[in-house]
Design an enzyme around this catalytic site. Structure first.
Site, PDB file in Angstrom:
ATOM      1  N   THR A   1       0.818  -1.216   0.000  1.00  0.00           N
ATOM      2  CA  THR A   1       0.000   0.000   0.000  1.00  0.00           C
ATOM      3  C   THR A   1       0.848   1.261   0.000  1.00  0.00           C
ATOM      4  OG1 THR A   1      -0.148  -0.098   2.417  1.00  0.00           O
ATOM      5  CG2 THR A   1      -1.938  -1.099   1.168  1.00  0.00           C
TER       6      THR A   1
ATOM      7  N   ARG B   1       8.827  -2.082   0.282  1.00  0.00           N
ATOM      8  CA  ARG B   1       9.616  -2.048   1.510  1.00  0.00           C
ATOM      9  C   ARG B   1      10.307  -3.397   1.703  1.00  0.00           C
ATOM     10  NH1 ARG B   1       5.387   0.681   5.857  1.00  0.00           N
ATOM     11  NH2 ARG B   1       4.946   2.577   4.659  1.00  0.00           N
TER      12      ARG B   1
ATOM     13  N   SER C   1       8.807   4.512   5.860  1.00  0.00           N
ATOM     14  CA  SER C   1       7.865   5.126   6.790  1.00  0.00           C
ATOM     15  C   SER C   1       8.299   4.958   8.243  1.00  0.00           C
ATOM     16  CB  SER C   1       6.455   4.584   6.552  1.00  0.00           C
ATOM     17  OG  SER C   1       5.497   5.282   7.322  1.00  0.00           O
ATOM     18  N   HIS C   2       7.508   4.228   9.019  1.00  0.00           N
ATOM     19  CA  HIS C   2       7.749   4.083  10.451  1.00  0.00           C
ATOM     20  C   HIS C   2       8.619   2.884  10.779  1.00  0.00           C
ATOM     21  CE1 HIS C   2       4.202   1.929   9.151  1.00  0.00           C
ATOM     22  NE2 HIS C   2       4.372   1.079  10.142  1.00  0.00           N
TER      23      HIS C   2
ATOM     24  N   LYS D   1       8.743   4.553  -2.723  1.00  0.00           N
ATOM     25  CA  LYS D   1       7.322   4.775  -2.987  1.00  0.00           C
ATOM     26  C   LYS D   1       7.172   5.704  -4.185  1.00  0.00           C
ATOM     27  CE  LYS D   1       4.336   7.432  -0.610  1.00  0.00           C
ATOM     28  NZ  LYS D   1       3.277   7.907   0.309  1.00  0.00           N
TER      29      LYS D   1
ATOM     30  N   ASP E   1       6.441  10.464  12.433  1.00  0.00           N
ATOM     31  CA  ASP E   1       7.164   9.239  12.102  1.00  0.00           C
ATOM     32  C   ASP E   1       8.320   9.500  11.142  1.00  0.00           C
ATOM     33  OD1 ASP E   1       5.681   9.743   9.787  1.00  0.00           O
ATOM     34  OD2 ASP E   1       5.412   7.610   9.349  1.00  0.00           O
TER      35      ASP E   1
ATOM     36  N   ASP F   1       8.912   9.382   7.878  1.00  0.00           N
ATOM     37  CA  ASP F   1       8.797  10.228   6.687  1.00  0.00           C
ATOM     38  C   ASP F   1       7.864  11.412   6.871  1.00  0.00           C
ATOM     39  OD1 ASP F   1       6.533   8.535   6.743  1.00  0.00           O
ATOM     40  OD2 ASP F   1       6.291   8.655   4.576  1.00  0.00           O
TER      41      ASP F   1
ATOM     42  N   ASP G   1       4.570  11.707   7.771  1.00  0.00           N
ATOM     43  CA  ASP G   1       3.148  11.755   7.438  1.00  0.00           C
ATOM     44  C   ASP G   1       2.231  11.313   8.578  1.00  0.00           C
ATOM     45  OD1 ASP G   1       3.704   9.045   7.310  1.00  0.00           O
ATOM     46  OD2 ASP G   1       2.962   8.757   5.266  1.00  0.00           O
ATOM     47  N   ARG G   2       2.791  10.722   9.630  1.00  0.00           N
ATOM     48  CA  ARG G   2       1.964  10.303  10.768  1.00  0.00           C
ATOM     49  C   ARG G   2       2.209  11.218  11.961  1.00  0.00           C
ATOM     50  NH1 ARG G   2       1.372   3.799  10.669  1.00  0.00           N
ATOM     51  NH2 ARG G   2       1.649   3.493   8.441  1.00  0.00           N
TER      52      ARG G   2
ATOM     53  N   THR H   1      -8.054   0.691   3.711  1.00  0.00           N
ATOM     54  CA  THR H   1      -6.816   1.246   4.237  1.00  0.00           C
ATOM     55  C   THR H   1      -5.881   1.579   3.075  1.00  0.00           C
ATOM     56  OG1 THR H   1      -7.011   0.038   6.307  1.00  0.00           O
ATOM     57  CG2 THR H   1      -4.805   0.737   5.665  1.00  0.00           C
TER      58      THR H   1
ATOM     59  N   GLU I   1      -6.819   8.127   8.993  1.00  0.00           N
ATOM     60  CA  GLU I   1      -6.721   6.713   9.296  1.00  0.00           C
ATOM     61  C   GLU I   1      -6.394   6.545  10.777  1.00  0.00           C
ATOM     62  OE1 GLU I   1      -4.963   4.926   5.129  1.00  0.00           O
ATOM     63  OE2 GLU I   1      -3.561   5.461   6.714  1.00  0.00           O
ATOM     64  N   GLU I   2      -6.785   5.411  11.323  1.00  0.00           N
ATOM     65  CA  GLU I   2      -6.505   5.143  12.730  1.00  0.00           C
ATOM     66  C   GLU I   2      -5.018   4.963  13.002  1.00  0.00           C
ATOM     67  OE1 GLU I   2      -5.141   2.021  13.515  1.00  0.00           O
ATOM     68  OE2 GLU I   2      -5.258   1.541  11.373  1.00  0.00           O
TER      69      GLU I   2
ATOM     70  N   LYS J   1      -1.226  12.024   3.865  1.00  0.00           N
ATOM     71  CA  LYS J   1      -1.409  12.399   5.252  1.00  0.00           C
ATOM     72  C   LYS J   1      -0.238  13.299   5.654  1.00  0.00           C
ATOM     73  CE  LYS J   1      -0.009   7.689   6.593  1.00  0.00           C
ATOM     74  NZ  LYS J   1      -0.393   6.893   5.427  1.00  0.00           N
TER      75      LYS J   1
ATOM     76  N   ARG K   1      -3.530  -7.288  12.885  1.00  0.00           N
ATOM     77  CA  ARG K   1      -4.078  -6.120  13.568  1.00  0.00           C
ATOM     78  C   ARG K   1      -5.524  -6.408  13.951  1.00  0.00           C
ATOM     79  NH1 ARG K   1       0.070  -2.657  12.773  1.00  0.00           N
ATOM     80  NH2 ARG K   1       0.972  -2.434  10.690  1.00  0.00           N
TER      81      ARG K   1
END
Length: 550
Positions: free
Chosen positions: A25, A29, A120-121, A133, A284, A286, A288-289, A351, A370-371, A383, A503
């Site tokens: 998504t 990675r 990302s994270h 990405k 995070d 990159d 975005d969170r 998602t 998003e959660e 985001k 999850r």
């Protein structure tokens, strides 16, 4: 402008194509070691440059989160871009470029798209992870039609093209030539800061921070350090030292750049166990969170989206109201209740931020989230962690109250969605899929049966028909929707590089006037127990407790 002699294009042959380059998504990675295999990075970039529309003569944005491998990858991609006829490559000093800032640059320069180097994270360093990405011309994650075409290209690749030549230093801004390619090294922070200045009242936030309102921001040695330092300590006047861990490091200082209560525990302890700070936030790897904290108060990401929606008109950029909102399916329905009162549309999507893209481009929504600690708006197509931080500071500057008071007032008006996500990480893939497939097979027989003292009204594997283009996306998560509005949702995540992550999302709604002050884990205890029993989580994974609880 510095120039270099016209470089020669070299065609590199592959003995065999790689078979493991299917993007998830958020791109491809893998471990850093996998990306260091000969020709591995080059093969994936070749596929991108073959598939992305408008490459020859186009403008491409390039940068990353500063993790191990970032600079090397930028040099490789620049040489390959030159070989493929890209006319203009825009990158940043140090190669540091957050994902939201990249989205903004793509849109501002009308680029054909962008390549963002980040996992990302996920942890970084030689023993950590790396990622690539692709974003499209709208600034958002490439749609599945593009990523599937890229993957298809990787499976039959016979070689790649790259020029012989020296790529300019990224340490100083300037314009350089590599054959027919113009490489522009710019300050990656400037354009992003200008964007946010058009959305928020910086003077009002500055006045808040000049008062008795100390704040703490944890950049987690990741990409947002330079951005947060310029914004918070520079333009908004926060005290020196407000930005912690602000220097991007290749291994994120040995930490895990995921802004949650587990991995940002030092910041959490400052806010939740002490009284020295009124507001805290983290972003995070990159950028975005985001995680939002108040004095003795943690803001669940689902609640954060609902609060921003309810208070949107306090920010100048949203003073005219919202066209609509959207949330990913696993995100709690807290924003749905707000949208209903505001009489605006609310969409439930799979998602992945790319699913918000069509709604944003069509003007159907203004805010989305998003959660998994991600919120954003129509200002870009990603985001945006620091955008969310400034939005919260805007609300606090306007309402002159604490984060806890904002939350209490919100729940007293809209009710509270007790919500939690339990992550079981690095499960043996065969065990994880065995658990998931078994539960999926049980779904038809579960409707009408008891669950945690309630009845299961719906049991399905979530699918989504895009209201803009009519495309169907299926297999997005197993849902148990209960007769009182509670939910249990199960998903297997593809964002890790080792094993699988299960999850489990749990939600129970209490209306205004009900018991709004419970600990979420206690409020959800019966759902947690029932979900474990039904899915046989402990027995099938061998894990007594989740790796991370949020």
């Amino acid at each position: 402008m510095t120039t270099s002699p016209a470089p020669s294009v070299r065609q590199v042959s592959l003995n065999a194509p790689f078979s493991d380059q299917k993007p998830g998504t958020s791109g491809l990675r893998k471990s850093s070691r996998q990306f260091e295999q000969p020709h591995y990075l080059e093969s994936f970039i070749e596929a991108i440059l073959q598939v992305l529309p408008g490459v020859e003569g186009g403008t491409l944005i390039l940068g990353g989160d500063g993790r191990y491998g970032n600079r090397h990858a930028i040099a490789v991609i620049a040489r390959m871009a030159a070989a493929h006829g890209v006319a203009r490559l825009i990158t940043t000093t140090g190669g540091i470029l957050s994902t939201p800032a990249a989205s903004n640059l793509i849109r501002r320069h009308r680029a054909i798209g962008g390549i963002i180097l980040s996992a990302s994270h996920n942890p970084g360093g030689p023993t950590g992870d790396f990622g690539v990405k692709v974003n499209g011309a709208n600034g958002g994650p490439a749609p599945e039609s593009i990523t599937e075409a890229i993957y298809s290209a990787t499976t039959c690749l016979q070689g790649y093209r790259i020029v012989e030549g020296e790529v300019p230093s990224l340490d100083v801004a300037g314009t350089h030539a590599l054959g027919g390619l113009s490489i522009e090294v710019i300050d990656g922070v400037d354009d992003y800061v200008t964007l946010l200045q058009g959305l928020f009242d910086f003077e009002a936030i500055k006045a808040l921070l000049k008062g008795d309102f100390p704040i703490a921001f944890d950049a987690m040695h990741a990409v947002t350090g330079p951005y947060a330092s310029r914004l918070l300590e520079g333009l908004l006047g926060a005290a020196a030292g407000t930005v912690r861990n602000g220097t991007p490091l290749e291994d994120f200082g040995g930490g895990h750049p995921d802004p949650n209560l587990t991995y940002a525990h030092e910041l959490a302890e400052l806010l939740l166990d002490g009284d020295a700070y009124r507001f805290g936030a983290a972003c995070d790897g990159d950028g975005d969170r985001n995680m939002i904290l108040g004095q003795r108060c943690f803001v669940n990401p689902s609640d954060s989206l609902a609060v921003l929606t309810a208070n949107a008109t306090l920010a100048p950029g949203y003073a005219g109201g919202l066209a609509g909102v959207a949330r990913s399916m696993p995100t709690s329905a807290a924003v749905d209740v707000v949208a209903q009162e505001l009489a605006i549309p609310c969409f439930e999507t799979p998602t992945g931020w790319k699913f918000f893209g069509n709604l944003l481009d069509a003007g159907r929504i203004t805010l989305c989230g998003e959660e998994s600690f991600g919120t954003g708006s129509d200002h870009i197509r990603e985001k945006d962690g620091l955008w969310a931080v400034l939005f919260w500071l805007q609300i606090l500057a306007s309402r002159r109250c604490s984060v806890a008071e904002v939350m209490a007032g919100h729940w007293s008006r809209f009710g509270r969605h007790y919500y939690s996500r339990h992550d079981y990480e690095a499960i043996d893939s065969s065990r994880a899929h065995g658990l998931y497939d078994r539960l999926k097979g049980l779904l038809p027989s579960l409707v009408g049966t008891g669950f945690a003292g309630r009845s299961i009204a719906t049991a399905d594997d979530f699918s989504y028909t895009d209201p803009v283009d009519g495309s169907l996306t299926s297999g997005q998560g197993l849902r148990l929707l209960l007769d009182d509005g509670s939910r249990a949702v199960f998903r297997l995540s593809g964002t890790g590089t080792q094993g699988a992550t299960l999850r489990l999302y749990l939600e129970s709604y209490v209306g205004a006037g009900g018991n709004l002050d419970q600990d979420p884990q206690q409020a959800l205890a019966d759902l947690i127990k029932a979900a474990d029993a039904l899915a046989e989580i402990r027995s099938r994974t061998g894990m007594e407790r989740p790796t991370v609880i949020t």
